[in-house]
Design a protein around this motif. Structure first.
Motif, short mmCIF file in Angstrom:
data_model
loop_
_atom_site.label_atom_id
_atom_site.label_comp_id
_atom_site.label_asym_id
_atom_site.label_seq_id
_atom_site.Cartn_x
_atom_site.Cartn_y
_atom_site.Cartn_z
N VAL A 1 -13.84 9.14 3.97
CA VAL A 1 -15.28 9.10 4.06
C VAL A 1 -15.91 9.28 2.81
O VAL A 1 -15.87 10.23 1.98
CB VAL A 1 -15.73 10.17 4.89
CG1 VAL A 1 -17.33 10.37 5.14
CG2 VAL A 1 -15.04 10.22 6.35
N THR A 2 -17.03 8.26 2.58
CA THR A 2 -17.77 8.16 1.40
C THR A 2 -19.06 8.26 1.64
O THR A 2 -19.55 7.73 2.45
CB THR A 2 -17.54 6.95 0.74
OG1 THR A 2 -16.17 6.62 0.36
CG2 THR A 2 -18.35 6.65 -0.56
N VAL A 3 -19.96 9.06 1.06
CA VAL A 3 -21.43 9.14 1.33
C VAL A 3 -21.93 8.81 -0.14
O VAL A 3 -21.93 9.18 -1.13
CB VAL A 3 -22.01 10.59 1.63
CG1 VAL A 3 -23.34 10.85 1.62
CG2 VAL A 3 -21.24 11.01 2.84
N ALA A 4 -22.73 7.70 0.02
CA ALA A 4 -23.37 7.20 -1.15
C ALA A 4 -25.10 6.66 -1.14
O ALA A 4 -25.37 6.32 -0.24
CB ALA A 4 -22.59 5.85 -1.43
N ASP A 5 -25.38 6.78 -2.40
CA ASP A 5 -26.91 6.29 -2.63
C ASP A 5 -26.61 4.85 -2.79
O ASP A 5 -25.58 4.56 -3.33
CB ASP A 5 -27.51 7.07 -3.83
CG ASP A 5 -28.44 7.93 -3.34
OD1 ASP A 5 -29.27 7.70 -2.62
OD2 ASP A 5 -28.61 9.00 -4.11
N LEU B 1 -25.36 5.06 2.46
CA LEU B 1 -24.44 4.47 3.15
C LEU B 1 -23.46 5.74 3.65
O LEU B 1 -23.11 6.59 2.58
CB LEU B 1 -23.77 3.55 2.32
CG LEU B 1 -24.62 2.34 2.06
CD1 LEU B 1 -23.58 1.23 1.41
CD2 LEU B 1 -25.05 1.41 3.40
N ILE B 2 -22.91 5.75 4.79
CA ILE B 2 -21.87 6.53 5.09
C ILE B 2 -20.88 5.74 5.54
O ILE B 2 -20.61 5.05 6.61
CB ILE B 2 -22.27 7.73 6.42
CG1 ILE B 2 -23.38 8.45 5.85
CG2 ILE B 2 -21.13 8.55 6.85
CD1 ILE B 2 -24.14 9.24 7.05
N ILE B 3 -19.85 5.40 4.57
CA ILE B 3 -18.59 4.77 4.79
C ILE B 3 -17.38 5.38 5.36
O ILE B 3 -16.84 6.33 4.77
CB ILE B 3 -18.40 3.83 3.68
CG1 ILE B 3 -19.55 3.39 3.25
CG2 ILE B 3 -17.28 2.90 3.50
CD1 ILE B 3 -19.51 2.72 1.75
N VAL B 4 -16.76 4.87 6.36
CA VAL B 4 -15.71 5.33 6.87
C VAL B 4 -14.54 4.48 7.03
O VAL B 4 -14.88 3.36 7.36
CB VAL B 4 -15.86 5.92 8.67
CG1 VAL B 4 -14.27 6.58 8.98
CG2 VAL B 4 -16.74 6.95 8.52
N GLU B 5 -13.21 4.72 6.29
CA GLU B 5 -12.18 3.62 6.29
C GLU B 5 -10.99 4.20 6.55
O GLU B 5 -10.64 5.44 6.38
CB GLU B 5 -12.28 3.18 4.74
CG GLU B 5 -13.46 2.37 4.43
CD GLU B 5 -13.58 1.83 2.96
OE1 GLU B 5 -13.51 0.60 2.73
OE2 GLU B 5 -13.66 2.72 2.11
#
Length: 204
Positions: free
Chosen positions: A146-150, A50-54
Motif C-alpha cells: 500500500v502506497t499513500v502519495a501526494d 493517490l492510495i495505491i494497492v498492489e
C-alpha cells in the motif's frame, strides 16, 4: 490633370484590411466548430492524493480496497466506486481480468493494482482497509503493498507491505490526516472498519 503624387490608395488599403479581417473571423469560427470549447463540467478535477494497492501479478487473488474520507459513512470500494472526492479507478479481480485475446494471441496484463484517487482537498482523516475477497490459491499467502502519495509534486508518505492468507481477511492500514492546506500532517494506526459489515460475496 491631377498629379500622381497627390493620388491616395487609402480606399484600397481599407478594402484589403476588411478582406483580411473577414478571413480571420471565418478561420476562428471554423476552428471553434472543429474543436468546441470544453464545458467546465467536462474538465476532470485534478488529483491531490493517490492510495495505491498492489500485489504480485502471478498471485491468483482478489484484493479489494476500501477507503473512507472525512465525515463519510459510505466508503469507496467495488460496490460504490465514486463518493464525493474519492474515486476507485478499477476493481482488479486478479487473474480473471488480467488476460485477453488480441489478433488471435493471448495478451496478459502483468499487474494487479487498484488505485483510489482523492480529487480535491477535504480536511480530516482518511481510513484505509484491505479485504482479501478471494485467494484462489489458498495455500499461498498474498503480499500486498500500500502506497499513500501526494500528486503535485509526487511524494510518497508511506509504503507498507502486509501479508494476507485467508479469504475474508481484513487489514486496517494506517490512516492519515489532511489539513486545510491539503497537506498530510499525521499518519496513525487505526482500528476503523471501512469494509462493509458482513461482506462475503459480490452483490450481497
Amino acid at each position: 490633370m491631377r498629379s500622381k503624387r497627390y493620388t491616395s490608395n487609402t480606399a484600397f488599403l481599407d478594402l484589403l484590411f476588411n478582406v483580411l479581417l473577414g478571413f480571420v473571423v471565418l478561420f476562428v469560427i471554423a476552428l471553434l466548430m472543429i474543436n468546441p470549447i470544453t464545458k467546465k463540467n467536462d474538465v476532470p478535477t485534478k488529483a491531490e492524493f493517490l492510495i495505491i494497492v498492489e500485489w504480485p501479478w502471478d498471485k491468483n487473488a482478489d484484493v479489494d480496497t476500501w477507503v473512507r474520507g472525512p465525515d463519510d459513512e459510505n466508503p469507496v470500494g467495488f460496490r460504490r466506486r465514486e463518493n464525493h472526492l474519492l474515486h476507485l479507478d478499477r476493481d482488479d479481480l486478479g487473474n480473471p481480468n488480467d488476460s485477453t485475446v488480441l489478433n488471435g494471441k493471448l495478451v496478459i496484463n502483468k499487474s494487479n493494482r487498484e488505485v483510489v484517487t482523492v480529487r480535491g482537498i477535504a480536511p480530516g482523516d482518511y481510513f484505509i482497509n484491505l479485504h482479501l475477497y478471494n485467494n484462489y490459491s489458498s495455500s499461498d499467502p498474498v503480499t500486498v503493498t500500500v502506497t499513500v502519495a501526494d500528486v503535485n509534486p509526487y511524494v510518497e508518505h508511506y509504503v507498507l507491505t502486509v501479508v494476507m492468507h485467508t479469504k475474508g481477511q481484513i487489514e486496517m492500514m494506517p490512516a492519515f490526516t489532511v489539513n486545510e492546506k491539503g497537506e498530510i500532517t499525521n499518519i496513525f494506526n487505526s482500528d476503523v472498519l471501512t469494509v462493509p459489515v458482513g461482506l462475503n460475496a459480490r452483490g450481497d
